[in-house]
Design a protein around this motif. Sequence first.
Motif, mmCIF file in Angstrom:
data_model
loop_
_atom_site.group_PDB
_atom_site.id
_atom_site.type_symbol
_atom_site.label_atom_id
_atom_site.label_comp_id
_atom_site.label_asym_id
_atom_site.label_seq_id
_atom_site.Cartn_x
_atom_site.Cartn_y
_atom_site.Cartn_z
ATOM 1 N N ILE A 1 -1.456 -12.202 1.321
ATOM 2 C CA ILE A 1 -2.493 -12.414 1.103
ATOM 3 C C ILE A 1 -3.279 -11.234 1.518
ATOM 4 C CG2 ILE A 1 -5.049 -13.464 1.469
ATOM 5 C CD1 ILE A 1 -3.121 -15.063 -0.509
ATOM 6 N N ALA A 2 -2.905 -10.658 2.813
ATOM 7 C CA ALA A 2 -3.810 -9.454 3.188
ATOM 8 C C ALA A 2 -2.966 -8.200 2.285
ATOM 9 C CB ALA A 2 -3.383 -9.274 4.834
ATOM 10 N N ALA A 3 -1.860 -8.211 1.906
ATOM 11 C CA ALA A 3 -1.381 -7.195 1.233
ATOM 12 C C ALA A 3 -2.011 -7.124 -0.241
ATOM 13 C CB ALA A 3 0.320 -7.432 0.911
ATOM 14 N N LEU A 4 -2.431 -8.439 -0.780
ATOM 15 C CA LEU A 4 -3.215 -8.396 -1.949
ATOM 16 C C LEU A 4 -4.432 -7.725 -1.891
ATOM 17 C CD1 LEU A 4 -3.078 -9.371 -4.846
ATOM 18 C CD2 LEU A 4 -3.869 -11.429 -4.235
ATOM 19 N N VAL A 5 -5.050 -8.312 -0.876
ATOM 20 C CA VAL A 5 -6.529 -7.764 -0.579
ATOM 21 C C VAL A 5 -6.457 -6.134 -0.376
ATOM 22 C CG1 VAL A 5 -8.513 -7.811 1.062
ATOM 23 C CG2 VAL A 5 -7.486 -9.731 0.229
ATOM 24 N N LEU A 6 -5.599 -5.745 0.406
ATOM 25 C CA LEU A 6 -5.525 -4.433 0.727
ATOM 26 C C LEU A 6 -5.188 -3.390 -0.545
ATOM 27 C CD1 LEU A 6 -5.506 -2.566 3.292
ATOM 28 C CD2 LEU A 6 -3.345 -3.468 3.883
ATOM 29 N N TYR B 1 -3.688 -5.182 -10.585
ATOM 30 C CA TYR B 1 -3.760 -4.737 -9.355
ATOM 31 C C TYR B 1 -2.311 -3.956 -9.228
ATOM 32 C CZ TYR B 1 -1.403 -9.104 -8.402
ATOM 33 O OH TYR B 1 -0.489 -9.866 -8.212
ATOM 34 N N ASP B 2 -2.502 -3.110 -8.194
ATOM 35 C CA ASP B 2 -1.121 -2.063 -7.953
ATOM 36 C C ASP B 2 -0.488 -2.806 -6.563
ATOM 37 O OD1 ASP B 2 1.130 -0.365 -8.082
ATOM 38 O OD2 ASP B 2 -0.181 1.283 -7.762
ATOM 39 N N ASP B 3 0.347 -3.765 -6.560
ATOM 40 C CA ASP B 3 1.145 -4.292 -5.360
ATOM 41 C C ASP B 3 2.147 -3.478 -5.654
ATOM 42 O OD1 ASP B 3 2.117 -5.529 -3.406
ATOM 43 O OD2 ASP B 3 1.984 -7.486 -4.260
ATOM 44 N N SER B 4 2.616 -2.240 -4.925
ATOM 45 C CA SER B 4 3.481 -1.533 -5.305
ATOM 46 C C SER B 4 4.850 -2.126 -5.267
ATOM 47 C CB SER B 4 3.592 -0.233 -4.383
ATOM 48 O OG SER B 4 2.253 0.329 -4.049
ATOM 49 N N LEU B 5 5.205 -2.735 -4.228
ATOM 50 C CA LEU B 5 6.478 -3.378 -4.170
ATOM 51 C C LEU B 5 6.536 -4.845 -4.290
ATOM 52 C CD1 LEU B 5 7.810 -0.799 -1.443
ATOM 53 C CD2 LEU B 5 7.358 -0.455 -3.912
ATOM 54 N N ASP B 6 5.294 -5.292 -4.756
ATOM 55 C CA ASP B 6 5.493 -6.744 -4.909
ATOM 56 C C ASP B 6 5.479 -7.634 -3.797
ATOM 57 O OD1 ASP B 6 5.031 -6.903 -8.030
ATOM 58 O OD2 ASP B 6 7.014 -6.052 -7.737
ATOM 59 N N VAL B 7 4.653 -7.306 -2.717
ATOM 60 C CA VAL B 7 4.677 -8.207 -1.408
ATOM 61 C C VAL B 7 3.758 -9.406 -1.723
ATOM 62 C CG1 VAL B 7 3.521 -8.213 0.850
ATOM 63 C CG2 VAL B 7 4.387 -5.922 -0.070
ATOM 64 N N PHE B 8 2.895 -9.379 -2.474
ATOM 65 C CA PHE B 8 2.001 -10.517 -2.917
ATOM 66 C C PHE B 8 2.915 -11.493 -3.819
ATOM 67 C CE2 PHE B 8 -0.504 -13.325 -5.674
ATOM 68 C CZ PHE B 8 -0.990 -14.075 -4.645
ATOM 69 N N MET C 1 -8.259 -3.088 -2.887
ATOM 70 C CA MET C 1 -9.055 -2.211 -2.092
ATOM 71 C C MET C 1 -8.818 -0.684 -2.197
ATOM 72 S SD MET C 1 -10.441 -4.877 0.797
ATOM 73 C CE MET C 1 -11.911 -3.941 1.390
ATOM 74 N N LEU C 2 -7.569 -0.690 -1.959
ATOM 75 C CA LEU C 2 -7.182 0.714 -1.861
ATOM 76 C C LEU C 2 -7.194 1.422 -3.354
ATOM 77 C CD1 LEU C 2 -5.946 2.664 0.480
ATOM 78 C CD2 LEU C 2 -3.737 1.436 -0.061
ATOM 79 N N GLY C 3 -6.741 0.576 -4.359
ATOM 80 C CA GLY C 3 -6.731 1.190 -5.624
ATOM 81 C C GLY C 3 -5.448 1.518 -5.976
ATOM 82 N N LYS C 4 -5.136 1.789 -7.448
ATOM 83 C CA LYS C 4 -3.854 2.006 -7.828
ATOM 84 C C LYS C 4 -3.477 3.201 -7.227
ATOM 85 C CE LYS C 4 -5.306 -0.532 -11.708
ATOM 86 N NZ LYS C 4 -5.668 -0.450 -13.478
ATOM 87 N N PHE D 1 0.793 -1.214 0.021
ATOM 88 C CA PHE D 1 0.002 0.074 0.117
ATOM 89 C C PHE D 1 0.711 1.233 -0.044
ATOM 90 C CE2 PHE D 1 0.121 -1.529 4.469
ATOM 91 C CZ PHE D 1 0.612 -0.612 5.157
ATOM 92 N N ALA D 2 1.957 0.941 -0.339
ATOM 93 C CA ALA D 2 2.861 2.024 -0.323
ATOM 94 C C ALA D 2 2.602 3.400 -1.201
ATOM 95 C CB ALA D 2 4.511 1.672 -0.515
ATOM 96 N N GLU D 3 2.957 4.673 -0.828
ATOM 97 C CA GLU D 3 2.881 5.820 -1.707
ATOM 98 C C GLU D 3 1.357 6.248 -1.670
ATOM 99 O OE1 GLU D 3 6.378 6.115 -4.244
ATOM 100 O OE2 GLU D 3 5.064 4.923 -5.494
ATOM 101 N N ARG D 4 0.589 5.669 -0.908
ATOM 102 C CA ARG D 4 -0.995 6.226 -0.993
ATOM 103 C C ARG D 4 -1.894 5.755 0.036
ATOM 104 N NH1 ARG D 4 -0.162 1.588 -3.448
ATOM 105 N NH2 ARG D 4 -1.935 -0.026 -4.278
ATOM 106 N N MET D 5 -1.346 5.312 1.163
ATOM 107 C CA MET D 5 -2.261 4.977 2.392
ATOM 108 C C MET D 5 -2.255 5.999 3.480
ATOM 109 S SD MET D 5 -3.104 1.414 4.281
ATOM 110 C CE MET D 5 -4.462 0.918 5.225
ATOM 111 N N LYS D 6 -3.324 6.190 4.215
ATOM 112 C CA LYS D 6 -3.359 7.166 5.232
ATOM 113 C C LYS D 6 -2.397 6.550 6.630
ATOM 114 C CE LYS D 6 -6.855 9.335 6.613
ATOM 115 N NZ LYS D 6 -8.528 9.678 6.837
#
Lengths: 112, 112, 112, 432, 432, 432
Positions: free
Chosen positions: F201-206, F336-343, F209-212, F147-152
């Motif tokens: 898995i949590a990273a993927l879902v997150l 999906y935008d898994d910024s740094l490829d956690v999934f 849901m957060l969007g690109k 969720f890097a670069e966009r989550m509160k």
Amino acid sequence: MKLVSAIIKPHVLDDVRDQLAKAGVQGLTVTEVKGFGRQKGHTEIYRGAEYTVDFVPKMKVETVVSDQLVEATTDAITKAARTGSIGDGKVFVSEVMQAVRIRTGEIGDEAL
Amino acid sequence: MKLVSAIIKPHVLDDVRDQLAKAGVQGLTVTEVKGFGRQKGHTEIYRGAEYTVDFVPKMKVETVVSDQLVEATTDAITKAARTGSIGDGKVFVSEVMQAVRIRTGEIGDEAL
Amino acid sequence: MKLVSAIIKPHVLDDVRDQLAKAGVQGLTVTEVKGFGRQKGHTEIYRGAEYTVDFVPKMKVETVVSDQLVEATTDAITKAARTGSIGDGKVFVSEVMQAVRIRTGEIGDEAL
Amino acid sequence: MTTLRRKPVVPLAATVLVLGLPRLAAAQGELNTGDTAWMLTSSALVLFMTIPGLSLFYAGLVRAKNVLSVMMQCFAITCMVTVLWTVYAYGLVFGDGGSLNGFIGFGKFFLADIEVGTVSGTIPESVFQMFQLTFAIITPALMVGAFAERMKFSAMMVFMALWVTIVYAPVAHWVWGGGFLQDMGVIDFAGGIVVHISAGIAALVLCIMLGKRSGYPTTSMAPNSLVLTVVGTSMLWVGWFGFNAGSAGAADGTAGMAMAVTHISAAIAGLTWMLWEWSNYGKPSVLGIATGTIAGLAAITPASGSVGPVGAIVIGFTAGATCYWGANRLKRLFGYDDSLDVFGVHGIGGIVGVLLTGAFASDALGGSMENLDIGNQLRLQAVGIAVTVVYSGVLTFVLVKVVDGMIGIRVTAEEESTGLDLALHDERGFNL
Amino acid sequence: MTTLRRKPVVPLAATVLVLGLPRLAAAQGELNTGDTAWMLTSSALVLFMTIPGLSLFYAGLVRAKNVLSVMMQCFAITCMVTVLWTVYAYGLVFGDGGSLNGFIGFGKFFLADIEVGTVSGTIPESVFQMFQLTFAIITPALMVGAFAERMKFSAMMVFMALWVTIVYAPVAHWVWGGGFLQDMGVIDFAGGIVVHISAGIAALVLCIMLGKRSGYPTTSMAPNSLVLTVVGTSMLWVGWFGFNAGSAGAADGTAGMAMAVTHISAAIAGLTWMLWEWSNYGKPSVLGIATGTIAGLAAITPASGSVGPVGAIVIGFTAGATCYWGANRLKRLFGYDDSLDVFGVHGIGGIVGVLLTGAFASDALGGSMENLDIGNQLRLQAVGIAVTVVYSGVLTFVLVKVVDGMIGIRVTAEEESTGLDLALHDERGFNL
Amino acid sequence: MTTLRRKPVVPLAATVLVLGLPRLAAAQGELNTGDTAWMLTSSALVLFMTIPGLSLFYAGLVRAKNVLSVMMQCFAITCMVTVLWTVYAYGLVFGDGGSLNGFIGFGKFFLADIEVGTVSGTIPESVFQMFQLTFAIITPALMVGAFAERMKFSAMMVFMALWVTIVYAPVAHWVWGGGFLQDMGVIDFAGGIVVHISAGIAALVLCIMLGKRSGYPTTSMAPNSLVLTVVGTSMLWVGWFGFNAGSAGAADGTAGMAMAVTHISAAIAGLTWMLWEWSNYGKPSVLGIATGTIAGLAAITPASGSVGPVGAIVIGFTAGATCYWGANRLKRLFGYDDSLDVFGVHGIGGIVGVLLTGAFASDALGGSMENLDIGNQLRLQAVGIAVTVVYSGVLTFVLVKVVDGMIGIRVTAEEESTGLDLALHDERGFNL
Ligand SMILES: Nc1ncnc2c1ncn2[C@@H]1O[C@H](COP(=O)(O)OP(=O)(O)O)[C@@H](O)[C@H]1O
Ligand SMILES: Nc1ncnc2c1ncn2[C@@H]1O[C@H](COP(=O)(O)OP(=O)(O)O)[C@@H](O)[C@H]1O
Ligand SMILES: Nc1ncnc2c1ncn2[C@@H]1O[C@H](COP(=O)(O)OP(=O)(O)O)[C@@H](O)[C@H]1O
């Protein structure tokens, strides 16, 4: 007075400076810039994505010279900066109305 | 309109900006540059090799002002940037034909 | 020839470049600058001290174009760089007397 | 319980001594490989705290033109203190001072008599002295943050050589080497007094005498790279496990609990600082949470051998709050320029920790010391603090005067404006 | 004394062997958890030396356009050597070479026969081979500094695979695996010969054959970030505790003393370099003190298992002085472009250290070996050096020729001017 | 064989349990200093993985304007999870859940009952819980990359507090705390399920849901400094020795073999990624080889207590190949935008590793478990994966909805374009 402004390849900077000094130019100012032109940039890869970076690192050399020195200045730069390959850059000349040396308050050609 | 372009020592930048604001200048643009002139650069040592770095860090301040403001602008810079020691820099003035404020499309002196 | 010089927001750079290319501009040079104007900077906190940083990161785009291309160039920039919010920047136009392509020695409009 | 090694001294109260005297070097015993393994590791961890940990922490906080100068100072201190220690300072701290032993040790020059087979407690004495050396290194290095960006390198070297000899060595001897504070029963498990208070006070005196950086406090002196600072903080945190858990001198339950409480205090103090800042300024900063954890680590240091998780929570919270106030308010109130808040964090954190140890060491408050007379112990702790504050403060004052008289302590205005990297070392931090 | 584990060989002189043969893998014994803990830690520390330590040290010294290339080289060497080691190189060094055992080992392919329960000395053989592997990794990685900024990545990989097989493995076997140098009684506790001399000489040959970087020595090639270099140096220093004290193979007095002398030598050498530079150029540089400590660490490596503090002081001082001369003078005298002074620091430091070990190992000079015939030992040490210099030099020459013939070893002038990061890896170190 | 400590449960098959249940905290035994030394060290190493390791790895990959934000997130998670763990989460994982023990533990609030002398197995329980805590820290920190670069920041803190409580604690209890997966005989030595799959898995879902991120995938979002990323990778690699070899809970042959296979898998996976990329794009990148090693480390994690070198080679190779595909292809396929490829790295790597453990743990394939029914074990492993994927996926979905409803999870477009460093923390990463 004229402002001679040149966009050159970074690695010719030292040569250009030496040639300018020989031509009688006493001061100049250099800025790191990025150029976009006929010369292509490079590709960067990031985990399977290829991105093209169009901008090429260049140096901008600016020197204000008296009118009689313009040609020597332009020649010096052109000579020192030419490698013959694409992307060697440009020299632009434009008019300067006034120059002031901050330290002394001298103006005009005296200030250069 | 005129472009007033000044090469100054980095640490006087805040003073220059303040004086320019007082003189009525509403906008300016600053670039980190390296200068070559009477002021000598410094020496760097690398494992027994001494290299002379001729270029000195400077700031270029550029502001486009209406014709009637040119003198006040030049004076403000000269005053604020003068430390009296070599390398204080220069102020150059040149002609600008047109200015456009991107946000509103205003042109000429209105745009500054 | 004219030098069209624009101060823009960094994130519109790619758009501006694309629009300029469409308008027929073949080369340009970009510099990272900091701007001071109506747009306010930001605050930085350092262990209980708040400092205001007045300067805003901007990009300066410079392109020298033939006289007939000036309007198209200015329009292209204005269009691509306008976000409508404060700080969108300015376009300045000034006269260039001469241009030389270093690689070939071509001069004038040919060199651009 | 932990296995301890120390000189046989007449105990005031057994439990106090068990926790108050963890470091004497003299006793011979049988080598335990597990304890030795942990102490070798701890020595590496504590060196790691200074270089690269602390030097990165400080490097990130100064302006780009001084980034190398603080790293140079930390590095050169490391080298110089190692030599002083080897030649004579180990003896000043842990040698037998004879009739003067209450005040100073003596002997063991050039680490004489330490052979491959010499054992101190359950570990080789070579390891014992190595571990202790890393403390003598980090203590002066901590001060670098106070005089950053304006002190002459040569003066710094001379000052530190004198300070380690005349301030650090005696204080360490008083508390750990069989000196009078240890005899009295002052508890300072891993160096709240010896390290943080002695350095914190000296830093305060030094930065006041040196004067403010030109431009302070009106000009922004934004950190050149908080990335470095966060990395340095993280390394300090990890290294602190060696600092505190290593001070058990063994791989045992005391070490384990020391590590646990160290970690808890750091976390709580970091959060405390972050939340307070968030509510004060509307945004939490990474510098804030990082500084908070350092405060929590400094404060738990003296306590880490005797408090439990609850004590760690209280100490961490108190340290976070008081040091926040020290770095953000007190400094501005008095107007001194403690560049990177050495006094605000280590001085205040150390004092808070040493004091609270007097209470939370008690098993009544979750600590491990039975029958501790809290009132009396608090008094002892206060004495330990007071003595160190006065001694380090006065001696530092004298030493600064001496060094300033000899060679001058401050760089010229031009050198300061150029930056120490170029002015003093002919180098630049970044050529990107 | 330390507990040692090695193959039963006919001893020349007991003390020599005790210190000269610390590494053989064959003997079975009872597992000691303390020794195992320390060797697990030491393995981590030595890997830490290469990545990130050494790669940061080198990364900081090159120009910004090549910063990733040196990190890539160190990282890829780490991966590749691990595979070679696992598949066959461990056997070449520590396997039983039968009638050829004086020259090379054999067997143990894919680490066969190493089970969870296999013990070597007092530690699991899995740990023993892991620790040794980290030495096989750092040795080729050291050379990266010599050919930095101009060698093809593909050629580097091929060359290093061959070099580890044909140079490193035999030399390591000669000295540590029961080979002829070990039999003769050459002392090389932690790798002065095996690591520093073998790599230093190969680096010299390689950089001469590769030619100078374009612009050398007239153009300034200022380090892109000495911050990285100081961090790398610090990590190397800390990691070296695993390198030298880990070479004891146990958590004992030998390990303790090895750590102490390692630390002392580093400090002295750093100060020596700094002071000399200060007097030569008027200013002390952080690169100078950092390079000096590396010289001191390299030189103490072969000696660390047998010298005492006084020996460490002499070795550190000598290393600081000779390597200063090697990097600052010798290189300019002969005009080769050893970009980051691998030969000047590791080659010269290694030679100085191996030689001085022959004297300072003696208990007469503060070392731990009784009845050492210093004259004879110096001769043995010189033989060890000579054999390695010739072998590594000649074989490296041949390998470079072969690889150059196959795929070419140097990048094109344009790639060199672009920088290897973009030219070879399509990446840039910084996008700030 | 390794000495293990766990609650007495009815064994399905002795060998399975020996390897499947390495973590229970209840048993009392005699303290072993060597084991304790290694577990103290391992705790330090695993904390070192998160700060600074992981935070540097991520810091280097984001754009310069977000560099501090990811470091802040990792750091604040470290502090917060420490507090939750101390207050109640340790009990949720390792407390006795009574009749609900198959699903969740209970008790041990504020680490009550852990005294200096409390021993768990052969180490102090203070150390046991400390080591386990570092796993609870790194698991949520891994997600930062997604969720890097966009989550509160505020939403991240709330979400993580809930996630650790509701997802991490139960899953860890199921696998290590005596829960139903452990009872079934699922093998997860060091956290393939508990750490990598649950976080992946949590990273993927997150991230879905957060969007690109705005501009993704057309705009280049080049890493601001791969230097930091390579350093972070190196630290993760070294720290992983504590993660995997520390999971033996002792300094023994299991620890030794775990370290060896961890190292081998990392190396092979790095090379696999590098070579594939080289052949696909014509150039090998340092980001490629670095990412590959992380994939190899993630995959070997569950297997590291039971496979041998050959299993490590197969697992490393498979992880390198599948994660390469996951990060380079799968992500683009689904957009999906898994910024740094956690999934792509941890999720896929974890699944691959947990599955392959079921085969390569068998002594028939070079592992250490005798008489393992591979078919059955593969089925068990698949069940472990499936349960965790569903549980973590669904609960994460619910938690994100809840937090989004409460305070919103995504920053504004303007904050995103300004960069989180300035927008959320009033700080800038670099002032060079
Ligand atoms: N019209 C122009 N105005 C401003 N800068 C230009 C212009 N044309 C080219 N440049 C600058 O000159 C550099 C070199 O130009 P390019 O077209 O790549 O090669 P060449 O000069 O050899 O034709 C460009 O990268 C750009 O920085
Ligand atoms: N002719 C010139 N054209 C452009 N820039 C100049 C010129 N002369 C000097 N400068 C700039 O002004 C700076 C100061 O000039 P210098 O000769 O060092 O000192 P001073 O202005 O005091 O005589 C130089 O570093 C350079 O950046
Ligand atoms: N007179 C001027 N001369 C040079 N640069 C200017 C001038 N006025 C504005 N600028 C540049 O344009 C940028 C935008 O101007 P600002 O006043 O903030 O917003 P706007 O253009 O929307 O009115 C400034 O940050 C500055 O870099």
